[in-house]
Write an enzyme that holds these catalytic residues in place. Structure first.
Site, PDB file in Angstrom:
ATOM      1  N   HIS A  20       5.778   4.097  12.954  1.00 58.65           N
ATOM      2  CA  HIS A  20       5.849   4.554  11.429  1.00 58.65           C
ATOM      3  C   HIS A  20       6.634   5.175  11.700  1.00 58.65           C
ATOM      4  CE1 HIS A  20       4.515   3.911   7.229  1.00 58.65           C
ATOM      5  NE2 HIS A  20       4.611   4.909   7.368  1.00 58.65           N
TER       6      HIS A  20
ATOM      7  N   ARG B 108       1.020  -1.358   0.077  1.00 57.11           N
ATOM      8  CA  ARG B 108      -0.171  -0.283   0.135  1.00 57.11           C
ATOM      9  C   ARG B 108       0.670   1.405   0.561  1.00 57.11           C
ATOM     10  NH1 ARG B 108      -0.836   4.651   2.096  1.00 57.11           N
ATOM     11  NH2 ARG B 108       0.332   4.003   3.916  1.00 57.11           N
ATOM     12  N   ASP B 109       1.700   1.311   1.557  1.00 59.81           N
ATOM     13  CA  ASP B 109       2.079   2.456   1.041  1.00 59.81           C
ATOM     14  C   ASP B 109       3.302   3.190   0.363  1.00 59.81           C
ATOM     15  OD1 ASP B 109       4.028   5.110   2.413  1.00 59.81           O
ATOM     16  OD2 ASP B 109       4.086   4.186   4.166  1.00 59.81           O
TER      17      ASP B 109
ATOM     18  N   HIS C  11      10.657   6.659   8.897  1.00 65.67           N
ATOM     19  CA  HIS C  11      10.759   6.472   7.762  1.00 65.67           C
ATOM     20  C   HIS C  11      13.094   6.941   8.033  1.00 65.67           C
ATOM     21  CE1 HIS C  11       7.841   7.775   5.338  1.00 65.67           C
ATOM     22  NE2 HIS C  11       7.433   6.836   5.611  1.00 65.67           N
TER      23      HIS C  11
ATOM     24  N   ASN D 228      10.378   4.467   3.272  1.00 60.15           N
ATOM     25  CA  ASN D 228      10.003   3.961   4.506  1.00 60.15           C
ATOM     26  C   ASN D 228      11.269   2.611   5.249  1.00 60.15           C
ATOM     27  OD1 ASN D 228       7.210   4.292   5.055  1.00 60.15           O
ATOM     28  ND2 ASN D 228       7.071   3.389   2.703  1.00 60.15           N
TER      29      ASN D 228
ATOM     30  N   CYS E 136       5.504   8.989   1.225  1.00 63.08           N
ATOM     31  CA  CYS E 136       3.971  10.776   1.928  1.00 63.08           C
ATOM     32  C   CYS E 136       4.206  11.243   0.323  1.00 63.08           C
ATOM     33  CB  CYS E 136       3.773  11.086   2.509  1.00 63.08           C
ATOM     34  SG  CYS E 136       2.146  12.430   2.722  1.00 63.08           S
TER      35      CYS E 136
END
Lengths: 311, 311
Positions: B208, B14-15, B210, B250, B241
């Site tokens: 989460h 997804r991300d 980065h 990420n 993002c």
């Protein structure tokens, strides 16, 4: 002006350059060292005193030292593999000698063609030498492959700690631990530096971490939390050990300083000026890859650096 | 068979995919998800339920979910920006919904064109919806820009914690903290997760992180030491993002799993199989850069993975 919380010991001009094929001109080295000093770096490993025929990159070691010692407040360090190198380094006027001593028996033979025991005797000889002719000069033993070795794999922790203690007993002022091949993990870093401090107390030295598997900064963080206050790193991540197959990637000074400053741990280094110090490095080594995520991404919006005021 | 010590929540499908230009074919996505599952990954964010005209990459979200839920032991997660997306995700059979809620007022408007207060109401609506039609489905609020924002700079910690608590009060089972733009540092990570746990207890969710400035793993380590046990990451470091200028990177799943396993913290994931899961990813996205230092350097000589036996 208060002193910084941690000492960032820049190893690029020695450790970094040693693994680069192109020879950097002396004038370029001096400009690079000047820029590091201007950014607030207060310890630099500027050269290695080895025979010029073996390492042409370091043929100008004495000239580089003679310039570096004119920079106010800078501790000028040089690597010496043996007594002969130490004599030359002391003659040039260094403030601190560093000797690599492998914890891995296999790496010791491959790197300097000596056993670990022979290296401890070398530490003793160099310690005696500097006591005789330059007693103010400090001596550090850098215990390499302290977290594992590409040649022999596992390196027993008992042997690492014992070797560090032997180096201190032989006269070294400090013994630090190096993750020469990038095998270290944060749990192991904590465990070994804790044992090191228990064993040799104030003689426990720097953490020299590599980023080969991406864990460089996590390992520095673990070492910091275990009380380590001196960290080796290389501007632009230049360098690695040419005798350890698969080894690469010193911790990037820019990212390390960003991590500490963002945490409020003062390095005494101005990040903007540190990034500016990449320019003379790149100018002196055209085409050489230079790493660093913070320089690429830029500083966070509104980032205030508490440490900058101490430069 | 004991359960792992930490849960690695893979967000690549997804991300990661959301920031990639080329559309990955459904069959390739399924092969990639299968390979992740075969490696022992037990939570995957497989899709985003947004209008296909806005994000063609996610047009097959329902098909991907319908396949993923056939894989034994896998928690299948999908991102939903609003109630309509949640309806579609629930109809497809997801196990867990995740909703992004920006702590930065500026980022919230830029990312979803809603205020933070409106997003809390959206969380409430979605929570009520799933209680009505699928009460076993979990709902997570991912507090984005929790550590700073490229648009507004600093994000007050009080606002982050308050927003997380509001999301839980509105019905979210968990609220995690996201370093959407890579501004976080380990001291801040510790401080915020500590406050989060104090404020919402067992509802404190994932970290989460980065790697935009190289601190991704150091921040995960800090979160782990503060008691966090769920970590989002992306295979090959895919993603970022698209609405946060300058954001990227990420945390790489391979490097994160290597760090934990090397520390003796069991992830339940087999590193060799995890690295093999890069192949379907690369096959499905020819030419797309895939990152990771551990895959490049290889595992340390003689590396034994305690976690592998639990796969």
């Amino acid at each position: 002006m208060t002193s910084p919380d941690v000492l960032i010991s820049e190893v690029g001009p020695r450790d970094g350059l040693q693994s680069v094929k192109a020879t950097m001109a002396t004038a370029d080295k001096l400009r690079w060292i000047d820029a590091l000093h201007a950014a607030g770096v207060r310890e630099i490993e500027v050269a290695s005193f080895v025979p010029a025929r073996l390492l042409p990159q370091m043929a100008d070691a004495a000239d580089v030292v003679r310039h570096a010692i004119t920079l106010p407040g800078l501790t000028v360090m040089a690597l010496v593999p043996n007594r002969r190198g130490a004599e030359a380094a002391l003659a040039a006027g260094v403030h601190k000698l560093t000797m690599p001593v492998s914890a891995s028996a296999a790496h010791s033979l491959a790197n300097v063609r000596k056993t670990r025991e022979e290296m401890v005797e070398e530490v003793r000889a160099i310690s005696d030498l500097r006591r005789d002719i330059a007693p103010h000069v400090k001596l550090e033993a850098g215990i390499s492959t302290a977290f594992g070795c590409t040649l022999q794999g596992d390196v027993p922790e008992d042997e690492v700690i014992r070797l560090a203690a032997q180096c201190v007993a032989a006269g070294a002022d400090e013994a630090g631990l190096s993750d020469t091949v990038g095998y270290a993990n944060p749990a192991q870093v904590r465990r070994l530096f804790k044992r090191l401090r228990t064993e040799i107390g104030v003689h426990a030295g720097a953490a020299h971490m590599h980023n080969t598997r991406g864990l460089g900064l996590a390992n520095c963080l673990a070492a910091y939390e275990e009380g380590v206050r001196t960290f080796d790193s290389s501007l632009g991540g230049l360098g690695g050990c040419p005798y350890a197959p698969g080894a690469s990637g010193n911790v990037v000074t820019e990212d390390l300083v960003f991590m500490f400053e963002a945490m409020g741990v003062r390095t005494g280094i101005d990040l903007e000026k540190l990034m500016a110090a990449r320019l003379p490095l790149m100018a002196g080594l055209p085409g050489e890859p230079v790493y660093g995520m913070t320089p690429e991404a830029g500083l966070p919006k509104g980032f205030a650096q508490p440490g900058a005021m101490h430069v």
